[in-house]
Design a protein around this motif. Structure first.
Motif, mmCIF file in Angstrom:
data_model
loop_
_atom_site.group_PDB
_atom_site.id
_atom_site.type_symbol
_atom_site.label_atom_id
_atom_site.label_comp_id
_atom_site.label_asym_id
_atom_site.label_seq_id
_atom_site.Cartn_x
_atom_site.Cartn_y
_atom_site.Cartn_z
ATOM 1 N N LEU B 157 0.808 -1.225 0.000
ATOM 2 C CA LEU B 157 0.000 0.000 0.000
ATOM 3 C C LEU B 157 0.846 1.284 0.000
ATOM 4 O O LEU B 157 0.568 2.195 -0.797
ATOM 5 C CB LEU B 157 -0.988 -0.025 1.172
ATOM 6 N N LYS B 160 2.254 1.896 -3.397
ATOM 7 C CA LYS B 160 1.171 2.203 -4.328
ATOM 8 C C LYS B 160 0.705 3.659 -4.151
ATOM 9 O O LYS B 160 0.579 4.391 -5.137
ATOM 10 C CB LYS B 160 0.013 1.233 -4.076
ATOM 11 N N LEU B 161 0.488 4.044 -2.885
ATOM 12 C CA LEU B 161 -0.038 5.391 -2.630
ATOM 13 C C LEU B 161 0.950 6.472 -3.043
ATOM 14 O O LEU B 161 0.574 7.461 -3.683
ATOM 15 C CB LEU B 161 -0.394 5.534 -1.144
#
Lengths: 395, 181
Positions: B157, B160-161
């Motif tokens: 995550l 990705k962010l």
């Protein structure tokens, strides 16, 4: 309504069985062809396989005007240009390709040049370039594996640039494919085994990869049944005409299946291995098939389990719990490979081939990742995944 | 009757959506090649000056990007400065809409014969991997799983962010620059 969608196309007339070759003159005259040219290779001629073709035509008063028998294993643009020159010089009006994948692909490429004009076959490379039907074209396969007689693709090497040129068009398909058991009766055992495993792989990947569809499924399962039932019998009795015909039909059916539903990682790895290590295509298919099925297993459990019926028959299928059928299908393929190894030492691992170095595995994996067929593999494949499959196939 | 009247509006909306998505994707391709080393590893293998096009047949919306060297991509809008080297073509605007609205994965669209490749197939495979990586970054996981064959298990995550934010920022800047120009 789901988003399901598929396309299926196969306009090739299949003429199969006893005395199939003798139908060739009728088919030629049906298309007003009077001056056919044969495109083949030296091996086919030396094996005497041209004799029944030529006499079948002569008995019907049809003369074969020219025979080009020097097609190399990897056909090139210059070979295609030379054959087209002979075709024009002899005023031929149709082509009969007799042989394996190379002779058939060469016949397709020659047909482009003599129909469209010019000497530069590279001009016609790519998909959808051809817009018109070509000259009458017939294919007589002498191996039972490639399925080239029913595919709309040809690959020709451009030796000046060192690249392989792909040609894709439905106009490349022959008017008819003639499947006569006499043409495969003298195939040596290891070629019989490797080409049949090629057909089995075409059918298995067609049935388990992303573009599978109900029509290609029907051809794929029928092809798998024929290979499973006939291959070992033919290996034990090479003169088994009925068995030879079964394998030849299986090859054509698998060709129809995969040309409409594509293939996957077995072919990606096989193409890369062929390019780097120069191993025969059929052998590569046999080497990788079980390992790729294991890699894809959880994505293809249901269709692979269904294949057990065609690989082992209804008794084994019904006696195997549904949850174990996919693994049992892989075991059946391994068992078949063991049987072939026992009969002709067809390698089951990369190490057994004696032609692949462990240090080449990474190059094979990298090249495989860029192969077009990987798009249709049901699982995404990373470099690590490809390496893992190759390591399992190593020894 | 009402459905018949709404049909042209729906067609227009679908076309506008595809045009907008191509504008976003083109800029996002340029952006990901600037922020992501894995993408550059893929795109470095393309010849310098290589032109890639995605288009709706026969003369529908399109996006064109060029490999300018060292794996970096440059978005050219819908005008190619010279003939393109690789073209991925949707057969119909409806097929492009299915893919760009994430109702059909790119890989499934290929398998379903919705798209054609004109050019070197190995480069098309490579560009498809880049598009998949882009979608994995910029789309919420639930949507990305509908767009790509397999959502990358190793994409965490935070990565990705951060990458998504950098890509969106670059896309927005590029839009602003285009408007100003």
């Amino acid at each position: 309504m789901t988003n399901n969608y598929y396309e299926f196309f196969c306009p090739v007339k299949v003429i199969a069985g006893k005395s199939a070759l003798e139908h060739l003159p009728y088919e030629l005259t049906g298309l007003a062809a009077k001056r056919p040219m044969i495109v083949t290779d030296k091996g086919v001629r030396a094996a005497g396989l041209l004799d029944p073709v030529i006499s079948a035509c002569e008995e019907s008063g049809l003369e074969i005007v020219s025979v080009y028998d020097d097609v190399p294993p990897d056909s090139s643009t210059s070979v295609v240009r030379d054959i087209a020159g002979v075709y024009r010089q002899e005023k031929c009006d149709s082509i009969i390709a007799v042989g394996g994948g190379s002779a058939i692909d060469t016949g397709k490429a020659v047909n482009i040049l003599v129909s469209e004009g010019g000497d530069d076959i590279a001009r016609y490379s790519g998909a959808g370039i051809l817009k018109h039907p070509l000259k009458p074209f017939f294919v007589i396969p002498t191996t039972a594996g490639t399925g080239s007689e029913v595919t709309s693709v040809a690959v020709i090497t451009d030796e000046s640039k060192g690249v392989k040129l792909p040609f894709t068009s439905s106009f490349l398909l022959p008017n008819a494919a003639i499947i006569d058991p006499r043409m495969t009766l003298t195939l040596p055992p290891h070629i019989t085994a490797a080409t049949a495993m090629d057909a089995l792989t075409h059918a298995t990947e067609a049935f388990t990869c992303m573009a599978k569809n109900p029509l290609s499924d029907a051809y794929a399962t029928a092809a798998i049944r024929k290979v499973s039932q006939s291959l070992v019998a033919v290996m034990d009795n090479p003169k088994d005409t009925d068995g030879r015909l079964e394998l030849a039909q299986a090859s054509t059916m698998a060709g129809i299946a995969f040309s409409n539903s594509m293939v996957g990682l077995v072919h990606s790895l096989g193409h890369a291995t062929g390019a780097i290590c120069h191993l025969p295509h059929g052998l590569c298919m046999s080497l990788y098939l079980p390992y790729v099925l294991e890699f894809n297993l959880e994505t293809i459990r249901e269709p692979l389990g269904e294949l057990l019926l065609y690989l082992e028959g209804p008794e084994v299928y019904s006696a195997t719990p549904a949850a174990r059928r996919a693994e049992a299908s892989i075991s059946a393929i391994r068992k078949l490979r063991d049987a072939l190894y026992k009969r002709c030492e067809l390698p089951r691992t990369l190490k057994e081939t004696g032609k692949v170095l462990e240090s080449q595995l990474e190059s094979i994996a990298r090249l495989a990742l860029d192969d077009g067929s990987i798009m249709f593999n049901p699982r995404e494949v990373s470099l690590d995944d490809a390496m893992a499959v190759l390591r399992r196939a190593w020894a | 009757m009402i459905a018949k009247r709404l049909q042209p509006m729906a067609s227009h909306a679908r076309r506008s959506y595809v045009e907008l998505m191509f504008q976003v994707m083109g800029r996002a391709l340029q952006a990901i090649s600037e922020v992501d080393e894995t993408t550059r590893t893929e795109t470095r293998e393309l010849p310098e000056g290589f032109l890639f096009e995605m288009q709706v047949m026969p003369n529908g919306p399109k996006l064109i990007v060029e490999h300018t060297g060292d794996g970096r991509l440059h978005f050219h809008g819908d005008q190619a400065p010279r003939p393109v080297d690789l073209s991925i073509q949707f057969k119909h605007i409806a097929h492009a809409f299915l893919v760009l609205s994430f109702q059909e994965k790119t890989s499934v669209a290929f398998a379903n014969d919705r798209m054609l490749v004109d050019g070197d197939i190995s480069y098309a495979v490579r560009m498809t991997r880049v598009l998949n990586r882009l979608e994995s970054f910029i789309l919420p996981k639930l949507v990305a799983e509908r767009a790509v064959k397999e959502y990358p298990a190793n994409l965490k995550l935070p990565e990705k962010l951060i990458n998504a934010a950098r890509i969106y920022l670059k896309v927005a800047s590029n839009f602003v620059e285009t408007v100003r120009a």
